[in-house]
Scaffold this motif. Sequence first.
Motif, short mmCIF file in Angstrom:
data_model
loop_
_atom_site.label_atom_id
_atom_site.label_comp_id
_atom_site.label_asym_id
_atom_site.label_seq_id
_atom_site.Cartn_x
_atom_site.Cartn_y
_atom_site.Cartn_z
N PHE A 119 0.82 -1.21 0.00
CA PHE A 119 0.00 0.00 0.00
C PHE A 119 0.86 1.26 0.00
O PHE A 119 0.53 2.24 -0.69
CB PHE A 119 -0.93 -0.01 1.22
CG PHE A 119 -1.97 -1.08 1.17
CD1 PHE A 119 -2.38 -1.63 -0.03
CD2 PHE A 119 -2.55 -1.56 2.33
CE1 PHE A 119 -3.34 -2.62 -0.09
CE2 PHE A 119 -3.51 -2.55 2.29
CZ PHE A 119 -3.91 -3.09 1.09
N LEU A 120 1.94 1.23 0.75
CA LEU A 120 2.81 2.40 0.79
C LEU A 120 3.52 2.62 -0.54
O LEU A 120 3.68 3.77 -1.00
CB LEU A 120 3.83 2.25 1.91
CG LEU A 120 3.28 2.26 3.34
CD1 LEU A 120 4.38 2.01 4.35
CD2 LEU A 120 2.56 3.57 3.64
N MET A 121 3.93 1.53 -1.20
CA MET A 121 4.55 1.66 -2.51
C MET A 121 3.54 2.14 -3.55
O MET A 121 3.88 2.93 -4.43
CB MET A 121 5.15 0.33 -2.93
CG MET A 121 6.38 -0.10 -2.15
SD MET A 121 7.80 1.02 -2.36
CE MET A 121 7.72 1.97 -0.83
N ALA A 122 2.30 1.66 -3.44
CA ALA A 122 1.25 2.14 -4.35
C ALA A 122 0.96 3.63 -4.12
O ALA A 122 0.77 4.39 -5.07
CB ALA A 122 -0.02 1.31 -4.16
N PHE A 123 0.96 4.04 -2.85
CA PHE A 123 0.75 5.46 -2.54
C PHE A 123 1.86 6.32 -3.11
O PHE A 123 1.61 7.39 -3.70
CB PHE A 123 0.65 5.61 -1.02
CG PHE A 123 0.37 7.02 -0.58
CD1 PHE A 123 -0.74 7.72 -1.05
CD2 PHE A 123 1.20 7.65 0.32
CE1 PHE A 123 -1.00 9.01 -0.63
CE2 PHE A 123 0.96 8.94 0.74
CZ PHE A 123 -0.15 9.63 0.26
N GLY A 124 3.10 5.87 -2.97
CA GLY A 124 4.21 6.61 -3.56
C GLY A 124 4.18 6.62 -5.08
O GLY A 124 4.57 7.61 -5.71
N LEU A 125 3.69 5.53 -5.69
CA LEU A 125 3.60 5.48 -7.15
C LEU A 125 2.57 6.46 -7.68
O LEU A 125 2.82 7.17 -8.66
CB LEU A 125 3.27 4.06 -7.58
CG LEU A 125 3.09 3.83 -9.09
CD1 LEU A 125 4.37 4.16 -9.85
CD2 LEU A 125 2.66 2.40 -9.37
N GLY A 131 3.48 13.89 -10.12
CA GLY A 131 4.66 14.75 -10.19
C GLY A 131 5.32 15.01 -8.86
O GLY A 131 6.08 15.98 -8.72
N LYS A 132 5.07 14.15 -7.86
CA LYS A 132 5.63 14.33 -6.52
C LYS A 132 6.42 13.08 -6.15
O LYS A 132 5.89 11.97 -6.20
CB LYS A 132 4.53 14.57 -5.49
CG LYS A 132 3.57 15.69 -5.86
CD LYS A 132 2.39 15.73 -4.91
CE LYS A 132 1.36 16.75 -5.35
NZ LYS A 132 0.17 16.74 -4.46
N ILE A 133 7.66 13.26 -5.77
CA ILE A 133 8.51 12.15 -5.35
C ILE A 133 8.52 12.13 -3.82
O ILE A 133 9.23 12.92 -3.19
CB ILE A 133 9.93 12.28 -5.92
CG1 ILE A 133 9.89 12.38 -7.45
CG2 ILE A 133 10.79 11.10 -5.50
CD1 ILE A 133 11.24 12.60 -8.08
N HIS A 134 7.73 11.21 -3.25
CA HIS A 134 7.54 11.18 -1.81
C HIS A 134 7.83 9.81 -1.20
O HIS A 134 7.34 9.50 -0.12
CB HIS A 134 6.10 11.57 -1.47
CG HIS A 134 5.79 13.01 -1.69
ND1 HIS A 134 4.50 13.49 -1.85
CD2 HIS A 134 6.60 14.09 -1.79
CE1 HIS A 134 4.53 14.80 -2.04
NE2 HIS A 134 5.80 15.19 -2.01
N PHE A 135 8.61 8.98 -1.86
CA PHE A 135 8.84 7.63 -1.34
C PHE A 135 9.56 7.68 0.02
O PHE A 135 9.15 7.00 0.96
CB PHE A 135 9.67 6.81 -2.34
CG PHE A 135 8.90 6.39 -3.55
CD1 PHE A 135 8.06 5.29 -3.50
CD2 PHE A 135 9.03 7.09 -4.74
CE1 PHE A 135 7.35 4.89 -4.62
CE2 PHE A 135 8.32 6.70 -5.86
CZ PHE A 135 7.49 5.60 -5.81
N GLY A 136 10.62 8.45 0.10
CA GLY A 136 11.34 8.54 1.37
C GLY A 136 10.52 9.21 2.46
O GLY A 136 10.57 8.80 3.62
N ILE A 137 9.75 10.22 2.08
CA ILE A 137 8.91 10.90 3.07
C ILE A 137 7.84 9.97 3.61
O ILE A 137 7.55 9.94 4.81
CB ILE A 137 8.28 12.16 2.44
CG1 ILE A 137 9.37 13.14 2.03
CG2 ILE A 137 7.29 12.80 3.39
CD1 ILE A 137 8.85 14.35 1.29
N ILE A 138 7.24 9.16 2.73
CA ILE A 138 6.17 8.26 3.15
C ILE A 138 6.71 7.21 4.12
O ILE A 138 6.12 6.96 5.19
CB ILE A 138 5.53 7.60 1.92
CG1 ILE A 138 4.77 8.65 1.09
CG2 ILE A 138 4.60 6.47 2.32
CD1 ILE A 138 4.30 8.14 -0.25
N LEU A 139 7.82 6.58 3.78
CA LEU A 139 8.38 5.56 4.66
C LEU A 139 8.85 6.15 5.99
O LEU A 139 8.67 5.54 7.05
CB LEU A 139 9.55 4.85 3.96
CG LEU A 139 9.19 4.03 2.71
CD1 LEU A 139 10.44 3.45 2.08
CD2 LEU A 139 8.21 2.93 3.05
#
Length: 246
Positions: A119-125, A131-139
């Motif tokens: 779910f977190l990877m899907a949210f980041g995708l 247009g927002k790169i938030h993978f590190g912020i989400i984790l």
Amino acid sequence: MAKEFNVPPVVFPSGGNPSIGPQQRRVPTVPFQPPRPVNPNLPFIDIGSAAPSTSFSIPPYGGNGVGFGGSGFEDELPLLEELGINTRQIWRKTVSILNPVRINASLHEDADLSGPFLFLMAFGLFQLLAGKIHFGIILGWVTVASLFLYVVFNMLAGRNGNLDLYRCLSLLGYCMLPIVIFSVFSLFLPQGGVVIFAMGAVFVLWSTRVCTRLLVELASCGDEHRGLIAYACCLIYMLFSLLVIF
């Protein structure tokens, strides 16, 4: 005037190198010795007629065994289950989150991190598609939010609180599913409008209700402080909804 030297021709004998006589030839070493003749007095052992031992018997081809005493392919678990990823369990938990009115808390007794990670990877995708790169912020925010909710719940429950960090992270990740759905709808909505704020409030309340219900039913001594637990969950999911809106 060049001098000419008469050199007699060299003639080698038919036996090979003349410098090595027949008495000076080397005896072949052990690895290159010819095979010894078989003693006819030794008894002949028939391998096919010997009865196989029970401890070293090989199961027949196509039977239940594979190799030397191994279990059959039918008894082997799927690869995902051997890695600790139960797809059926993840699907059942996902379906239970989609129904905020009737939540089956018994499905979430066995905590796992496979579903929350998806779910977190899907949210980041979906944020990346916006247009927002938030993978590190989400984790990072999920880790800090789990610690925050773990500390708040155990402080409210006191010594009788039995909520561990692993279960808290699992429940918090599964309840991120409404926020993931909100990030999908936000791709087709105008940014900064009233519609996206209203929709964000609905999905935040959805996640808050589900997470609070699961925490209260799965952990002891949480029913007395349902309002404070719901407030902490609302702050967490409101923080993630702001990533979608802005």
